[in-house]
Design a protein around this motif. Structure first.
Motif, PDB file in Angstrom:
ATOM      1  N   ASP A  96       0.829  -1.212   0.000  1.00 36.05           N
ATOM      2  CA  ASP A  96       0.000   0.000   0.000  1.00 36.05           C
ATOM      3  C   ASP A  96       0.863   1.263   0.000  1.00 36.05           C
ATOM      4  O   ASP A  96       0.565   2.232  -0.704  1.00 36.05           O
ATOM      5  CB  ASP A  96      -0.944   0.014   1.209  1.00 36.05           C
ATOM      6  CG  ASP A  96      -2.032  -1.045   1.117  1.00 36.05           C
ATOM      7  OD1 ASP A  96      -2.225  -1.626   0.034  1.00 36.05           O
ATOM      8  OD2 ASP A  96      -2.675  -1.301   2.159  1.00 36.05           O
ATOM      9  N   ALA A  97       1.943   1.252   0.769  1.00 35.87           N
ATOM     10  CA  ALA A  97       2.847   2.406   0.819  1.00 35.87           C
ATOM     11  C   ALA A  97       3.533   2.605  -0.528  1.00 35.87           C
ATOM     12  O   ALA A  97       3.682   3.739  -1.005  1.00 35.87           O
ATOM     13  CB  ALA A  97       3.880   2.226   1.922  1.00 35.87           C
ATOM     14  N   PHE A  98       3.942   1.515  -1.168  1.00 37.49           N
ATOM     15  CA  PHE A  98       4.587   1.598  -2.480  1.00 37.49           C
ATOM     16  C   PHE A  98       3.637   2.180  -3.519  1.00 37.49           C
ATOM     17  O   PHE A  98       4.009   3.078  -4.286  1.00 37.49           O
ATOM     18  CB  PHE A  98       5.072   0.206  -2.914  1.00 37.49           C
ATOM     19  CG  PHE A  98       5.595   0.168  -4.311  1.00 37.49           C
ATOM     20  CD1 PHE A  98       6.860   0.644  -4.602  1.00 37.49           C
ATOM     21  CD2 PHE A  98       4.828  -0.340  -5.344  1.00 37.49           C
ATOM     22  CE1 PHE A  98       7.357   0.621  -5.893  1.00 37.49           C
ATOM     23  CE2 PHE A  98       5.308  -0.372  -6.638  1.00 37.49           C
ATOM     24  CZ  PHE A  98       6.576   0.102  -6.914  1.00 37.49           C
ATOM     25  N   VAL A  99       2.402   1.692  -3.549  1.00 38.00           N
ATOM     26  CA  VAL A  99       1.414   2.184  -4.512  1.00 38.00           C
ATOM     27  C   VAL A  99       1.152   3.671  -4.286  1.00 38.00           C
ATOM     28  O   VAL A  99       1.064   4.454  -5.243  1.00 38.00           O
ATOM     29  CB  VAL A  99       0.105   1.367  -4.434  1.00 38.00           C
ATOM     30  CG1 VAL A  99      -1.016   2.016  -5.215  1.00 38.00           C
ATOM     31  CG2 VAL A  99       0.354  -0.058  -4.919  1.00 38.00           C
ATOM     32  N   ALA A 100       1.055   4.079  -3.041  1.00 37.03           N
ATOM     33  CA  ALA A 100       0.818   5.494  -2.738  1.00 37.03           C
ATOM     34  C   ALA A 100       1.987   6.358  -3.211  1.00 37.03           C
ATOM     35  O   ALA A 100       1.774   7.425  -3.802  1.00 37.03           O
ATOM     36  CB  ALA A 100       0.597   5.676  -1.231  1.00 37.03           C
ATOM     37  N   ARG A 101       3.217   5.900  -2.971  1.00 35.52           N
ATOM     38  CA  ARG A 101       4.399   6.658  -3.433  1.00 35.52           C
ATOM     39  C   ARG A 101       4.435   6.759  -4.945  1.00 35.52           C
ATOM     40  O   ARG A 101       4.695   7.822  -5.518  1.00 35.52           O
ATOM     41  CB  ARG A 101       5.687   5.984  -2.945  1.00 35.52           C
ATOM     42  CG  ARG A 101       6.083   6.298  -1.551  1.00 35.52           C
ATOM     43  CD  ARG A 101       7.510   5.862  -1.238  1.00 35.52           C
ATOM     44  NE  ARG A 101       7.864   4.525  -1.691  1.00 35.52           N
ATOM     45  CZ  ARG A 101       7.687   3.399  -1.002  1.00 35.52           C
ATOM     46  NH1 ARG A 101       7.144   3.460   0.203  1.00 35.52           N
ATOM     47  NH2 ARG A 101       8.047   2.239  -1.487  1.00 35.52           N
ATOM     48  N   GLU A 102       4.199   5.649  -5.627  1.00 39.52           N
ATOM     49  CA  GLU A 102       4.229   5.640  -7.091  1.00 39.52           C
ATOM     50  C   GLU A 102       3.127   6.517  -7.676  1.00 39.52           C
ATOM     51  O   GLU A 102       3.338   7.212  -8.673  1.00 39.52           O
ATOM     52  CB  GLU A 102       4.102   4.210  -7.625  1.00 39.52           C
ATOM     53  CG  GLU A 102       5.321   3.362  -7.362  1.00 39.52           C
ATOM     54  CD  GLU A 102       6.559   3.907  -8.060  1.00 39.52           C
ATOM     55  OE1 GLU A 102       6.514   4.181  -9.267  1.00 39.52           O
ATOM     56  OE2 GLU A 102       7.590   4.049  -7.378  1.00 39.52           O
ATOM     57  N   THR A 103       1.958   6.504  -7.044  1.00 42.51           N
ATOM     58  CA  THR A 103       0.850   7.345  -7.514  1.00 42.51           C
ATOM     59  C   THR A 103       1.206   8.819  -7.371  1.00 42.51           C
ATOM     60  O   THR A 103       0.971   9.613  -8.298  1.00 42.51           O
ATOM     61  CB  THR A 103      -0.436   7.022  -6.729  1.00 42.51           C
ATOM     62  OG1 THR A 103      -0.744   5.637  -6.902  1.00 42.51           O
ATOM     63  CG2 THR A 103      -1.597   7.864  -7.197  1.00 42.51           C
ATOM     64  N   ARG A 104       1.764   9.198  -6.215  1.00 41.94           N
ATOM     65  CA  ARG A 104       2.188  10.598  -6.026  1.00 41.94           C
ATOM     66  C   ARG A 104       3.239  11.002  -7.056  1.00 41.94           C
ATOM     67  O   ARG A 104       3.182  12.086  -7.629  1.00 41.94           O
ATOM     68  CB  ARG A 104       2.726  10.802  -4.608  1.00 41.94           C
ATOM     69  CG  ARG A 104       1.649  10.899  -3.544  1.00 41.94           C
ATOM     70  CD  ARG A 104       2.200  11.398  -2.214  1.00 41.94           C
ATOM     71  NE  ARG A 104       3.315  10.607  -1.707  1.00 41.94           N
ATOM     72  CZ  ARG A 104       3.198   9.511  -0.958  1.00 41.94           C
ATOM     73  NH1 ARG A 104       2.005   9.063  -0.620  1.00 41.94           N
ATOM     74  NH2 ARG A 104       4.269   8.858  -0.535  1.00 41.94           N
ATOM     75  N   TYR A 105       4.212  10.123  -7.291  1.00 39.15           N
ATOM     76  CA  TYR A 105       5.270  10.416  -8.255  1.00 39.15           C
ATOM     77  C   TYR A 105       4.685  10.599  -9.655  1.00 39.15           C
ATOM     78  O   TYR A 105       5.007  11.556 -10.355  1.00 39.15           O
ATOM     79  CB  TYR A 105       6.311   9.286  -8.258  1.00 39.15           C
ATOM     80  CG  TYR A 105       7.339   9.435  -9.343  1.00 39.15           C
ATOM     81  CD1 TYR A 105       8.375  10.345  -9.217  1.00 39.15           C
ATOM     82  CD2 TYR A 105       7.265   8.666 -10.504  1.00 39.15           C
ATOM     83  CE1 TYR A 105       9.324  10.488 -10.223  1.00 39.15           C
ATOM     84  CE2 TYR A 105       8.201   8.804 -11.512  1.00 39.15           C
ATOM     85  CZ  TYR A 105       9.227   9.720 -11.367  1.00 39.15           C
ATOM     86  OH  TYR A 105      10.142   9.865 -12.375  1.00 39.15           O
ATOM     87  N   TYR A 106       3.824   9.671 -10.082  1.00 38.03           N
ATOM     88  CA  TYR A 106       3.222   9.736 -11.407  1.00 38.03           C
ATOM     89  C   TYR A 106       2.406  11.016 -11.563  1.00 38.03           C
ATOM     90  O   TYR A 106       2.507  11.721 -12.574  1.00 38.03           O
ATOM     91  CB  TYR A 106       2.335   8.510 -11.646  1.00 38.03           C
ATOM     92  CG  TYR A 106       1.696   8.483 -13.016  1.00 38.03           C
ATOM     93  CD1 TYR A 106       2.377   7.944 -14.091  1.00 38.03           C
ATOM     94  CD2 TYR A 106       0.417   9.008 -13.219  1.00 38.03           C
ATOM     95  CE1 TYR A 106       1.794   7.924 -15.352  1.00 38.03           C
ATOM     96  CE2 TYR A 106      -0.160   8.994 -14.472  1.00 38.03           C
ATOM     97  CZ  TYR A 106       0.533   8.456 -15.537  1.00 38.03           C
ATOM     98  OH  TYR A 106      -0.041   8.445 -16.787  1.00 38.03           O
ATOM     99  N   ASN A 107       1.588  11.320 -10.557  1.00 38.50           N
ATOM    100  CA  ASN A 107       0.752  12.523 -10.625  1.00 38.50           C
ATOM    101  C   ASN A 107       1.606  13.785 -10.670  1.00 38.50           C
ATOM    102  O   ASN A 107       1.297  14.726 -11.412  1.00 38.50           O
ATOM    103  CB  ASN A 107      -0.207  12.571  -9.440  1.00 38.50           C
ATOM    104  CG  ASN A 107      -1.284  11.517  -9.546  1.00 38.50           C
ATOM    105  OD1 ASN A 107      -1.495  10.927 -10.608  1.00 38.50           O
ATOM    106  ND2 ASN A 107      -1.955  11.257  -8.443  1.00 38.50           N
ATOM    107  N   LYS A 108       2.675  13.823  -9.914  1.00 37.91           N
ATOM    108  CA  LYS A 108       3.551  14.991  -9.914  1.00 37.91           C
ATOM    109  C   LYS A 108       4.266  15.129 -11.259  1.00 37.91           C
ATOM    110  O   LYS A 108       4.352  16.222 -11.818  1.00 37.91           O
ATOM    111  CB  LYS A 108       4.580  14.873  -8.785  1.00 37.91           C
ATOM    112  CG  LYS A 108       5.472  16.069  -8.653  1.00 37.91           C
ATOM    113  CD  LYS A 108       6.421  15.924  -7.484  1.00 37.91           C
ATOM    114  CE  LYS A 108       7.331  17.133  -7.380  1.00 37.91           C
ATOM    115  NZ  LYS A 108       8.284  16.983  -6.264  1.00 37.91           N
ATOM    116  N   ARG A 109       4.749  14.024 -11.790  1.00 37.62           N
ATOM    117  CA  ARG A 109       5.483  14.039 -13.058  1.00 37.62           C
ATOM    118  C   ARG A 109       4.596  14.469 -14.219  1.00 37.62           C
ATOM    119  O   ARG A 109       5.059  15.134 -15.146  1.00 37.62           O
ATOM    120  CB  ARG A 109       6.067  12.657 -13.319  1.00 37.62           C
ATOM    121  CG  ARG A 109       6.914  12.587 -14.555  1.00 37.62           C
ATOM    122  CD  ARG A 109       7.712  11.297 -14.542  1.00 37.62           C
ATOM    123  NE  ARG A 109       8.395  11.091 -15.801  1.00 37.62           N
ATOM    124  CZ  ARG A 109       9.609  11.515 -16.069  1.00 37.62           C
ATOM    125  NH1 ARG A 109      10.297  12.188 -15.163  1.00 37.62           N
ATOM    126  NH2 ARG A 109      10.156  11.276 -17.225  1.00 37.62           N
TER     127      ARG A 109
END
Length: 93
Positions: free
Chosen positions: A75-88
């Motif tokens: 869950d923590a990994f998915v949240a980090r990747e989602t934030r990164y993708y959205n920011k990028r």
């Protein structure tokens, strides 16, 4: 009331009710309240009797339950990747 198990060296209680009552008695002591610890009962997988622990239940679950630990990490990994993708890609949530 309590006895020593041959499989486990900790003080063992026959059932959860007795163990919880003893935990409440210990938690009511002035020194224990001042320390910030809170004792609780748990079922021992070795002797199948109840023991007392001052470990937080969330921490105990983290230590003992591999599936739970993996789920939390996932869950923590998915949240980090989602934030990164959205920011990028300049996506606002």
């Amino acid at each position: 009331m309590n006895e020593r198990s041959t499989k486990c060296v900790k003080v063992a209680f026959e059932n959860r009710k007795i163990a919880r009552k003893r935990a409440e008695e210990i938690n009511a002591e002035k020194e224990v309240r001042a320390s910030g610890f809170k004792f609780s009962a748990y079922l021992c997988p070795l002797c199948l009797k109840y023991h007392l622990s001052k470990m937080d239940r969330t921490l105990a679950r983290w230590i003992n339950d591999i599936a739970y630990r993996n789920k939390v990490r996932e869950d923590a990994f998915v949240a980090r990747e989602t934030r990164y993708y959205n920011k990028r890609h300049n996506i606002r949530e």
